[in-house]
Design an enzyme around this catalytic site. Structure first.
Site, short mmCIF file in Angstrom:
data_model
loop_
_atom_site.label_atom_id
_atom_site.label_comp_id
_atom_site.label_asym_id
_atom_site.label_seq_id
_atom_site.Cartn_x
_atom_site.Cartn_y
_atom_site.Cartn_z
N TYR A 124 35.46 43.59 39.33
CA TYR A 124 35.38 43.35 40.99
C TYR A 124 35.21 44.38 41.73
CZ TYR A 124 37.28 38.43 40.80
OH TYR A 124 37.68 37.02 40.79
N LYS A 191 42.50 44.11 27.01
CA LYS A 191 41.72 43.85 25.88
C LYS A 191 41.38 45.23 25.51
CE LYS A 191 39.12 40.77 23.53
NZ LYS A 191 39.86 39.55 22.82
N ASP A 224 43.37 37.37 25.33
CA ASP A 224 43.14 35.87 24.87
C ASP A 224 44.49 35.22 24.37
OD1 ASP A 224 42.72 38.01 23.36
OD2 ASP A 224 41.14 37.15 21.96
N ASP A 248 42.61 37.23 37.90
CA ASP A 248 42.05 36.19 38.67
C ASP A 248 42.21 34.94 37.73
OD1 ASP A 248 40.44 34.93 40.53
OD2 ASP A 248 38.79 35.35 39.41
#
Ligand code: NAD
Length: 361
Positions: A124, A191, A224, A248
């Site tokens: 972002y 991640k 995930d 987000d």
């Protein structure tokens, strides 16, 4: 004494929900002096700027703002004013409590999670290179030179910076929030198995910060897996801290757990400035129809009252929202079992009903 608060009505359905929210906040008995400032596409048509400096100056001076959503064109046009505002004011923490109210239309009835999203870094950050430009081509050559790796010539590129300083302050914010609000556990989401130098750094710093808070449990999850766990076992989680993009996405997932965007509040907080806004966007197709749910912004208003230490007013309004949802009569279409339910009320009716409930209490 009235609190001076910058009010950004927003666009799309924003002005309708901010009007409803201001009325309800005033009905708590707390006094506000709203300083109205516009931003976004509408003001840009008049003065050529989407985020006038006067808006930022007002927020910096008042240290507080209530904001309706602002539309961002997809894939073209100006960059998000919402993101620019957070960056300009260094509102590094996005706080999104997700709690189920009894009677809400949801698969779950006992969710009580808090999402803490980093607001200034990650994908972002707005560091992007458009396909086919000299800058993109130079960057592709430089990456080849530095890493030996090839990026296709027809690529657009977005850069993902994650820093020690940015991570340290957001993770500390999550732990401090946990302590102040009687929470037990912080989960860092990443991640790091794939993005070792960005998410890996986020995880490494989070682990270090956690050592300074021995009374709060700490754990981490790969993003995930976290999404699946939140759907299957949301009760296992308490405060969740995430880099910007995962924050987000997971915020909307958590909004889904508690009955949808119509009831998901939020705040963007910096060291001395706070901007309160709902998780949802401007829902433009309902503009001017007195249709959308104002509760997400009203609950952001409850957060604003708590921020001001107006605890009695915050609790009175929160209880009125609880009663309104449990009763189920004066709610908007999105909270009815059937979205075409003719008994759904409009945005302003929700405010009227809440004011009546507070007066009744
Ligand atoms: P959205 O949140 O506006 O809408 C998503 C879905 O939720 C739609 O079906 C919408 O009708 C519904 N919805 C949203 N708010 C609702 C409410 N209060 N009551 C009932 N239903 C509601 O998301 P979008 O369609 O992806 O985005 C629309 C615009 O808003 C885009 O320009 C986007 O960039 C902008 N946006 C702004 C903010 C912000 O101001 N912070 C946040 C998200 C999106």
């Amino acid at each position: 004494m009235a609190y001076t608060v910058t009010l950004i009505p927003g666009d799309g359905t924003g002005p309708e929900i901010t009007e409803a929210t201001c009325r309800v906040l005033e009905a708590t008995g707390v006094e506000f002096d709203w300083q109205i400032h516009n931003a976004g596409a509408d003001i840009a048509e008049k003065i050529g700027e989407v985020l006038p400096e006067s808006v930022l100056d007002s927020i910096r001076k008042n240290k507080l703002a209530l904001k309706g959503p602002l539309t961002t064109p997809v894939g073209k046009g100006f960059r998000s004013v919402n993101v620019a505002l957070r960056k300009e004011l260094d509102l590094y923490a996005c706080l999104r409590p997700c709690k189920t109210y009894k009677g809400v239309r949801s698969l779950y009835d006992d969710i009580d999670l808090v999402v803490v999203r980093e607001n200034t870094e990650d994908l972002y950050a707005g560091i992007e290179f458009e396909k086919g430009t000299t800058a993109a081509s130079d960057l592709i050559d430089e990456v080849k030179r530095l890493s030996g790796l090839t990026i296709r010539a027809d690529s657009g590129i977005s850069i993902k910076p994650i820093s020690i300083a940015g991570t340290d302050r957001i993770v500390r914010f999550a732990f401090d929030y946990a302590i102040l609000n009687g929470r037990k556990k912080v989960t860092a989401v990443h991640k790091a198995n794939i993005m070792k130098f960005s998410d890996g750094l986020f995880l490494e710093v989070a682990r270090q910060v956690a050592q300074d808070y021995p009374d709060i449990e700490f754990e981490d999850r790969i993003v995930d897996n976290m999404c699946m766990q939140l759907v299957q076992k949301p009760e296992l989680y308490d405060v969740i801290v995430l880099p910007n993009l995962y924050g987000d996405i997971v915020s909307d997932l958590c909004a889904g757990l508690i009955g949808g965007l119509g009831v998901a509040p939020g705040a963007n907080i910096g060291d001395d400035v706070a901007v309160f806004e709902a998780t949802h966007g401007s829902a433009p197709r309902y503009t001017g129809m007195n249709k959308v749910n104002p509760l997400a912004l009203i609950l952001s208003g409850v957060m604003l009252l708590r921020h001001l230490a107006e605890v009695d007013a915050a609790e009175r309004l929160d209880r009125a929202v609880e009663r309104l949802i449990e009763d189920g009569a004066s709610v908007t279409y999105d909270m009815k079992p059937n979205r075409d339910d003719p008994t759904a009320v409009g945005t302003s009716d929700v405010a009227d009903a809440l004011i009546a409930l507070m007066n009744d209490a």
